[in-house]
Each structure stands twice: as C-alpha cells, then as structure tokens.
Enzyme design. Structure first.
Site, PDB file in Angstrom:
ATOM      1  CB  SER A 186      -9.617 -12.756  20.706  1.00  0.00           C
ATOM      2  OG  SER A 186     -10.181 -12.237  21.885  1.00  0.00           O
ATOM      3  CG  ASP A 276      -4.032 -11.679  26.329  1.00  0.00           C
ATOM      4  OD1 ASP A 276      -4.778 -10.746  26.657  1.00  0.00           O
ATOM      5  OD2 ASP A 276      -4.300 -12.468  25.396  1.00  0.00           O
ATOM      6  CG  HIS A 309      -6.088  -9.901  23.457  1.00  0.00           C
ATOM      7  ND1 HIS A 309      -6.182 -11.234  23.829  1.00  0.00           N
ATOM      8  CD2 HIS A 309      -7.191  -9.643  22.695  1.00  0.00           C
ATOM      9  CE1 HIS A 309      -7.294 -11.751  23.320  1.00  0.00           C
ATOM     10  NE2 HIS A 309      -7.908 -10.812  22.621  1.00  0.00           N
TER      11      HIS A 309
END
Length: 329
Positions: A186, A276, A309
């Site tokens: 991320s 995601d 995610h």
C-alpha cells in the site's frame, strides 16, 4: 467485493500517458542536495524483544531537515554480518509497531521497519511515533497538506526520510550494501517505488524491489475510481476547493509512483488485487507497466483476482521469501 475497475485483460496492457510535472528531476535533486550536508547520525540501541532467535535494535537517523526518524532493526540472534537487508515501508496510518515476528530475520536477513512520520493512529506500538513537521493546511490525513506547493507536501518529507534510511543502512556493519531490497504494501509499496526511482537517479545500488498493492500511483485516475481509503481525502478537499484542482494534481504529480517507476532500473516483484477498493488495480498495472521505461525485463507481478486491498497477505510473503532465497543465494 465487486470488480470496480478494469478486468485483468484490460489492465494487463494499461499504459496511460500521464505527463510529469515540470522539473520533476530538478525537484528531487534539489530536495536531496539540501540534505547532502546533514550527517545521517545513525544510532542503534539494543532493544529487549523477549525472543531468543532474533535480535532487535531501536534505530534512529536524521531524516528531513535533520528531524529524527525511527525504525526497528531485526537480525538473526548473534549474527555478525554482512547480511542481505530488507528495508520495509508500511501502510497509511500505521507505525513500526511492536518488534515481534520478523519473517525476514528468521530467514537470515537483516530487516529494517521504518516508522512513517506523523502516522501511527491505526497500529499498536510500544513507542511514540515520529512527529511530523506540519506545513500548509489540508483535510485530516496526509494527502492534502500543501496541495498548492510540493515543497511543503507531506510526501516530500516522508520520501526524504526513506532515502536517508537507505543511505544510513549502508553504514551498518551488519549489512551487505550490495544486497539491499526495498519492500512495502500500500503506502509502503508507493515508498518502495519512490526509493527505486530515487536510488537510480542518485546512483545508489539496490538489489530489487517488492511492491504490493502500491498506493500513490496514477493519482489522478485513482481519485476518480477509489471507493475507500485516503484518496478520498483529496476528493473531499477538492470538492470544497474547486479552484485548486489543477494545481493540486500538479503537486501530487511530484510524488506519483508512475514517474518514479519509469526511472527504476532494478528487478521488481509486484502484486495486485483486482477487487481492491482502496488502490485501484489499474493504477498498480500502470506503475508495473511503466517500470524501467522499457529497459528492465526482470519484472514480475502476482495477480489476486478475488482479493481486496490486503492482496496476497501470507501467500505473498511466502512468495517473497522464495524469491529472496534465490536472489541472495
């Protein structure tokens, strides 16, 4: 979680034409040159981690404008080095956390976990988080600080901290400076991309980059498509400040992973989660396809068609350990 972005077939060859902001290279050369004369002042204090197989140090160095930045350094107990090093950057709102469970140290590597300045509200930690130097105004969070001037933006400070960590780590007797990889998920993936590009621009050697569901890539499209997460900070802020629209995305362009990815010249291993809602999959593919600007063929991407995610989670960590075993053998 529905498919909210491109299909795999559409995204696989997605190569958007995203112009760079004027003077991108000069901006980063100026930023890093400003810090070249500031000693990294690296310190490493042994830290009791209550584990017999891993040693831990409380690491600190001089980051942006000399302000202190912290991290954990883990290594196999009693190791003398030089060892391969994994520098790990972590996700938005997180901290370096509690110093337990380093799979990389257990595998025989040195492992630095970098504390992101001014973050940490969503992550348990034993220590106080590194403070930020606040510049400009914005919505809650880091994305909209100083959208009218990239010199004051949060990610200029964070990326400077990270590059200074890369420089400082090469001074450690425990570390083999020819076998350093960067890694992150991320926001951490975005940092790993930025460090790969900056390292190439500054002639600093890296052995590879592991980039999972990277944030901070193709930011204009990401703000259009993301359904959750920190891109919505920008959406919220610009809804209230329409005249700032063009200048805001010009500023964010100085921190966009697409432009750093084009400059990277090392092998990379990406992952993408096709469901995601925080990091649009198309933005990940855009960065992956831009990697090396056609000059790097040693690049790989793991695809998780039905993941959100968190992407591959432990499956991806397993894949990374397998690759590192081959890379560092």
């Amino acid at each position: 979680m529905p498919l909210t972005d491109m299909s795999i077939d559409e995204a696989r060859n997605y190569r958007p034409n995203v112009p760079e902001p004027e003077g991108f290279d000069a901006f980063w050369a100026e930023t890093l040159d400003e810090h070249a004369g500031i000693p990294v002042d690296l310190t490493a204090e042994p830290f009791e981690n209550h584990q017999t197989l891993v040693d831990t140090w409380d690491l600190s160095w001089a980051g942006y404008q000399g302000s202190r930045v912290d991290g954990w350094l883990h290594a196999p107990a009693g190791a003398k080095g030089p060892l391969p090093l994994v520098i790990e950057f972590i996700g938005y709102g997180a901290s370096r956390g509690v110093p337990i469970g380093s799979a990389f140290a257990a595998a025989g590597y040195a492992h630095i976990v970098v504390d992101p300045r001014g973050q940490g509200s969503g992550h348990p930690a034993l220590t106080e988080n590194c403070p930020d130097i606040n510049e400009g105004s914005g919505a809650p969070g880091c994305m909209t600080q100083s959208l009218s001037d990239p010199h004051g933006h949060y990610y200029r400070r964070l990326f400077t901290d990270d590059f200074r960590c890369l420089e400082a780590s090469r001074q450690l007797d425990l570390v083999d400076p020819d076998r350093i990889v960067v890694l992150g998920h991320s926001q951490g993936g975005g940092q790993a991309i930025a460090m790969s590009g900056l390292a190439a621009m500054r002639g600093v050697k890296l052995a590879g980059a592991f980039v999972d569901a990277p944030y901070l890539c193709h930011m204009r499209r990401s703000c259009d498509v993301a359904m959750a997460g920190p891109y919505l900070e920008v959406v919220q802020y610009l809804a209230a400040h329409p005249p700032l629209y063009e200048r805001a995305f010009e500023t964010l362009g100085y921190f966009d992973g697409l432009h750093f990815a084009r400059r990277a010249r090392i092998a990379t291993w990406f992952s993408v989660a096709m469901m995601d809602q925080v990091v649009p999959p198309s933005s990940v593919w855009a960065a992956y396809n831009a990697w090396g600007n056609g000059e790097v063929t040693d690049k790989h991407i793991d695809i998780y068609p039905f993941a959100g995610h968190k992407a591959g989670e432990d499956f991806q960590l397993w894949n990374q350990l397998v690759v590192m075993e081959q890379l560092f053998s």
